[in-house]
Scaffold this motif. Structure first.
Motif, PDB file in Angstrom:
ATOM      1  N   ASN A  72       0.820  -1.211   0.000  1.00 50.61           N
ATOM      2  CA  ASN A  72       0.000   0.000   0.000  1.00 50.61           C
ATOM      3  C   ASN A  72       0.856   1.264   0.000  1.00 50.61           C
ATOM      4  OD1 ASN A  72      -2.741  -0.900   0.072  1.00 50.61           O
ATOM      5  ND2 ASN A  72      -2.388  -1.639   2.147  1.00 50.61           N
ATOM      6  N   ILE A  85      -3.719  -2.798  -4.764  1.00 52.73           N
ATOM      7  CA  ILE A  85      -4.235  -4.079  -4.270  1.00 52.73           C
ATOM      8  C   ILE A  85      -5.303  -3.804  -3.237  1.00 52.73           C
ATOM      9  CG2 ILE A  85      -2.125  -5.452  -4.683  1.00 52.73           C
ATOM     10  CD1 ILE A  85      -1.553  -3.137  -2.517  1.00 52.73           C
ATOM     11  N   ASP A  86      -6.339  -4.617  -3.207  1.00 49.65           N
ATOM     12  CA  ASP A  86      -7.387  -4.369  -2.213  1.00 49.65           C
ATOM     13  C   ASP A  86      -8.089  -5.661  -1.829  1.00 49.65           C
ATOM     14  OD1 ASP A  86     -10.327  -2.131  -2.006  1.00 49.65           O
ATOM     15  OD2 ASP A  86      -9.265  -3.364  -0.520  1.00 49.65           O
ATOM     16  N   ARG A  87      -7.975  -6.053  -0.606  1.00 51.85           N
ATOM     17  CA  ARG A  87      -8.770  -7.116   0.018  1.00 51.85           C
ATOM     18  C   ARG A  87      -8.500  -7.033   1.515  1.00 51.85           C
ATOM     19  NH1 ARG A  87      -9.777 -13.294  -2.221  1.00 51.85           N
ATOM     20  NH2 ARG A  87     -12.033 -12.991  -1.966  1.00 51.85           N
ATOM     21  N   ILE A  88      -9.560  -7.058   2.305  1.00 53.26           N
ATOM     22  CA  ILE A  88      -9.394  -6.998   3.764  1.00 53.26           C
ATOM     23  C   ILE A  88      -9.113  -8.404   4.269  1.00 53.26           C
ATOM     24  CG2 ILE A  88     -10.545  -6.509   5.961  1.00 53.26           C
ATOM     25  CD1 ILE A  88     -12.009  -4.198   4.556  1.00 53.26           C
ATOM     26  N   LYS A 142      -8.250   4.463  -3.410  1.00 56.96           N
ATOM     27  CA  LYS A 142      -8.215   3.407  -2.407  1.00 56.96           C
ATOM     28  C   LYS A 142      -7.406   3.804  -1.181  1.00 56.96           C
ATOM     29  CE  LYS A 142      -6.678  -0.666  -0.575  1.00 56.96           C
ATOM     30  NZ  LYS A 142      -5.427  -1.068   0.100  1.00 56.96           N
ATOM     31  N   LEU A 172     -10.231   4.200   1.561  1.00 57.26           N
ATOM     32  CA  LEU A 172     -10.219   3.010   2.411  1.00 57.26           C
ATOM     33  C   LEU A 172      -9.165   3.141   3.500  1.00 57.26           C
ATOM     34  CD1 LEU A 172     -10.410  -0.730   1.386  1.00 57.26           C
ATOM     35  CD2 LEU A 172      -8.929   0.049   3.217  1.00 57.26           C
ATOM     36  N   ASN A 173      -7.907   3.265   3.093  1.00 60.55           N
ATOM     37  CA  ASN A 173      -6.838   3.193   4.095  1.00 60.55           C
ATOM     38  C   ASN A 173      -6.807   4.408   5.030  1.00 60.55           C
ATOM     39  OD1 ASN A 173      -5.309   1.584   1.494  1.00 60.55           O
ATOM     40  ND2 ASN A 173      -5.418   0.550   3.482  1.00 60.55           N
ATOM     41  N   HIS A 201      -9.474   3.699   7.427  1.00 61.48           N
ATOM     42  CA  HIS A 201      -9.040   2.588   8.275  1.00 61.48           C
ATOM     43  C   HIS A 201      -8.141   3.071   9.409  1.00 61.48           C
ATOM     44  CE1 HIS A 201      -9.185  -1.864   6.827  1.00 61.48           C
ATOM     45  NE2 HIS A 201     -10.287  -1.495   7.405  1.00 61.48           N
ATOM     46  N   HIS A 256     -11.537  -7.915  12.266  1.00 61.21           N
ATOM     47  CA  HIS A 256     -10.353  -7.151  11.850  1.00 61.21           C
ATOM     48  C   HIS A 256      -9.958  -6.228  12.989  1.00 61.21           C
ATOM     49  CE1 HIS A 256      -8.219  -4.987   8.244  1.00 61.21           C
ATOM     50  NE2 HIS A 256      -7.386  -5.629   9.044  1.00 61.21           N
ATOM     51  N   GLN A 271      -4.292  -4.241  14.753  1.00 54.96           N
ATOM     52  CA  GLN A 271      -3.523  -4.680  13.580  1.00 54.96           C
ATOM     53  C   GLN A 271      -3.360  -3.526  12.597  1.00 54.96           C
ATOM     54  OE1 GLN A 271      -5.176  -8.066  11.407  1.00 54.96           O
ATOM     55  NE2 GLN A 271      -3.957  -7.620   9.618  1.00 54.96           N
ATOM     56  N   ILE A 272      -4.447  -2.799  12.366  1.00 51.86           N
ATOM     57  CA  ILE A 272      -4.394  -1.688  11.408  1.00 51.86           C
ATOM     58  C   ILE A 272      -3.556  -0.538  11.954  1.00 51.86           C
ATOM     59  CG2 ILE A 272      -5.812   0.003  10.164  1.00 51.86           C
ATOM     60  CD1 ILE A 272      -8.108  -2.090  10.414  1.00 51.86           C
ATOM     61  N   LYS A 292       2.645   4.428   7.366  1.00 51.46           N
ATOM     62  CA  LYS A 292       1.341   4.436   6.669  1.00 51.46           C
ATOM     63  C   LYS A 292       0.758   5.842   6.537  1.00 51.46           C
ATOM     64  CE  LYS A 292      -0.065  -0.204   8.262  1.00 51.46           C
ATOM     65  NZ  LYS A 292      -1.034  -0.979   9.107  1.00 51.46           N
ATOM     66  N   ARG A 336      -1.574   7.849   3.630  1.00 50.85           N
ATOM     67  CA  ARG A 336      -2.988   7.683   3.942  1.00 50.85           C
ATOM     68  C   ARG A 336      -3.644   9.010   4.376  1.00 50.85           C
ATOM     69  NH1 ARG A 336      -3.840   1.834   6.843  1.00 50.85           N
ATOM     70  NH2 ARG A 336      -2.597   0.620   5.390  1.00 50.85           N
TER      71      ARG A 336
HETATM   72  C1  CS2 Z   1      -5.222  -2.044   6.588  1.00 52.42           C
HETATM   73  C2  CS2 Z   1      -4.943  -2.645   5.222  1.00 52.42           C
HETATM   74  O1  CS2 Z   1      -3.792  -3.100   8.134  1.00 52.42           O
HETATM   75  C3  CS2 Z   1      -3.981  -2.068   7.469  1.00 52.42           C
HETATM   76  O2  CS2 Z   1      -3.235  -1.070   7.456  1.00 52.42           O
HETATM   77  O3  CS2 Z   1      -5.664  -0.706   6.385  1.00 52.42           O
HETATM   78  O4  CS2 Z   1      -4.259  -3.882   5.335  1.00 52.42           O
HETATM   79  C4  CS2 Z   1      -6.268  -2.869   4.500  1.00 52.42           C
HETATM   80  O5  CS2 Z   1      -7.009  -3.907   5.163  1.00 52.42           O
HETATM   81  C5  CS2 Z   1      -6.030  -3.263   3.050  1.00 52.42           C
HETATM   82  O6  CS2 Z   1      -5.261  -2.262   2.416  1.00 52.42           O
HETATM   83  C6  CS2 Z   1      -7.365  -3.412   2.325  1.00 52.42           C
HETATM   84  O7  CS2 Z   1      -7.145  -3.554   0.953  1.00 52.42           O
END
Ligand code: CS2
Length: 496
Positions: free
Chosen positions: A188, A226-229, A297, A301-302, A305, A371, A375-376, A383, A387
């Motif tokens: 990412n 890339i994208d998948r949780i 993304k 998303l991130n 997150h 999730h 972890q995030i 990051k 982000r």
């Molecule tokens: C999450 C990513 O752990 C993290 O930092 O934001 O791993 C997130 O789940 C993926 O980028 C989703 O595609």
């Protein structure tokens, strides 16, 4: 109890998807560095789909550069593992056969270099997390003072860093007049292929300018989104599927299983040095320019997150779906997506950005995926630049909305202070944890001092943001609120 292995998969329950190609004759074409859960749920998933439909010598040799745990999970079960897609609609199980072997770099670096340099390997892909690039997040340059880079420049025959392994393998090919391979970053990072090319060629330049020129002319570094949780697998996960994998009434143990959401997306710049699997025919988007997809993304998303990870953890929520059960947090995320992040995004023609945002909120709310906010929250120093801080710079330059971006930075600073609101220690996992904690500890009791000290860390914030009064003041105000009345109450007051 049986262990998953190649001799029993034919007898697994019939609702479990199995490889449809002949795995006994499958030859490797890809080496992957960092064979963690994300790779096994994403790139290996797409490669499996391509093998099932079109065959080809695209088996994967996985490798770990830090520990032997994944090798010990996979090799005893012929590197087979179960991919478990979980959502409110239930579970879907698939046995992935694309991984043929798993090596451990530190145990035998020469063997991994030799495998990468072998002429049948056309692609070396990576999921090494942001910190694995040994770069300065603010500039993208190779960090020549990184201990692993210092080591590898002196001992290229036995590298420890991913960059060292890549350069060692390319040097072997260069010396033997072999073709170069494609270096496929799947992390990412904005322009991840360009970041990888920069650090690899800067390292190679230190060895031989001609070698660096050869890399630029022969290797390719496609950018990808890339994208998948994919939450980290737990022992509870492993236990829960034993019965689902039963053979003749006997439960089967799969130490290497991976859990993920149904959603998946992969956008890849179509520039490969020596071919690729037919990923484009199994849902991968091969494009000329990945940047717009990546920006959408990383920011929507991130960025959301990370903001939820720090505010959610500090509010006492262990999982992201629990954060999304709080109306104030839903309002925070919606506002962030519409304003701070949304104002900086120009969606491609025909792309329904509002539907994408709604789908993201539904993905975040998936109760079947545990999730962890913790972890995030890992590696925030690596990051946040892509982000939150890139968005912040654009908004500052355009006099746009920055409030929730500052909230996110303030929540990160509160988190890295290392003590939660009940006085309990926070296990802060970050390559810069010592420097970050020292900046906080030296300013205990002074949110303004903490912001000045942390935002002054140039490896993360560059040299510009510390001088932006609007950003520093707004971030300080949020941090003061967090210490005065707590994160949850602050968010509820602001986003009720
Ligand atoms: C999450 C990513 O752990 C993290 O930092 O934001 O791993 C997130 O789940 C993926 O980028 C989703 O595609």
């Amino acid at each position: 109890m049986n262990r998953l292995n190649k001799n029993l998969i034919a007898d697994l329950p019939k609702d479990i998807i199995l490889p449809s190609y002949d795995r006994n004759t499958l030859k490797p074409g890809i080496v992957h560095l960092g064979i963690g859960a994300f790779h096994r749920a994403h790139q290996a998933f797409y490669t499996e789909a391509a093998l099932n439909k079109f065959g080809g010598d695209w088996g994967i040799i996985g490798s770990s550069l830090r520990s032997a745990s994944v090798r010990d999970q996979l090799v005893p079960q012929d590197c087979l593992y179960t991919l478990v897609e979980r959502s409110g609609d239930g579970e879907k199980l698939q046995i992935i056969g694309a991984v043929l072997d798993t090596l451990v770099g530190p145990e035998n670096p020469a063997a991994l270099v030799a495998q990468m340099a072998a002429s049948n390997i056309k692609i070396v892909s990576l999921t090494i997390t942001e910190k694995g690039y040994c770069h300065d997040p603010a500039t993208g340059n190779l960090n020549l003072s990184h201990p692993d880079i210092i080591h590898d420049l002196e001992h290229l025959h036995a590298p420890v860093s991913a960059i060292g392994f890549l350069v060692a393998a390319l040097k072997r090919r260069f010396d033997n007049n072999q073709k170069a391979f494609t270096l496929l970053s799947c992390d990412n990072l904005p322009n991840n292929g360009e970041v990888l090319e920069k650090v690899v060629t800067q390292f190679a330049q230190k060895i031989s300018p001609d070698f660096a020129v050869w890399i630029k002319a022969n290797a390719t570094f496609p950018c990808t989104m890339i994208d998948r949780i994919v939450p980290a697998t737990t022992d509870e996960d492993r236990h829960d599927i034993e019965a689902r994998l039963s053979v003749n009434g006997e439960p089967v143990r799969d130490e290497g299983m991976v859990v993920c959401e149904p959603f998946t997306q992969w956008v890849v710049e179509d520039k490969f040095a020596d071919g690729r699997p037919e990923w484009d025919k199994v849902g991968v988007l091969l494009v000329e320019d990945v940047r717009v997809f990546e920006k959408i993304k990383l920011r929507l998303l991130n960025g959301a997150h990370s903001t939820m990870a720090y505010t959610g953890y500090l509010s006492g929520f262990q999982y992201i779906n629990e954060v999304m059960e709080q109306p104030a947090f839903v309002n925070l995320v919606k506002t962030y997506m519409a304003r701070e992040a949304g104002e900086t995004i120009i969606a491609p023609a025909g792309f329904d950005i509002e539907a994408y945002k709604q789908q993201l909120r539904e993905r975040f709310s998936n109760k079947a995926l545990k999730h962890r906010t913790w972890q995030i929250a890992m590696d925030g120093s690596q990051k946040l630049p892509q982000r939150l801080l890139e968005t912040l710079r654009e908004q500052l330059a355009g006099n746009g909305h920055i409030d929730i971006l500052c909230l996110g930075v303030a929540a990160w600073i509160r988190y890295i202070s290392g003590v939660d609101e009940k006085g309990a220690p926070i296990e802060v996992s970050d390559p810069l944890v010592k420097e970050l904690r020292a900046a906080c500890d030296a300013n205990q009791g002074s949110p303004a001092g903490m912001v000045q000290a942390v935002v002054g860390i140039q490896k993360v914030f560059g040299t510009d943001l510390i001088d932006d009064a609007r950003f520093v003041q707004t971030t300080t105000q949020w941090l003061e609120r967090f210490y005065a009345k707590g994160v949850l109450a602050s968010v509820q007051d602001a986003f009720k």
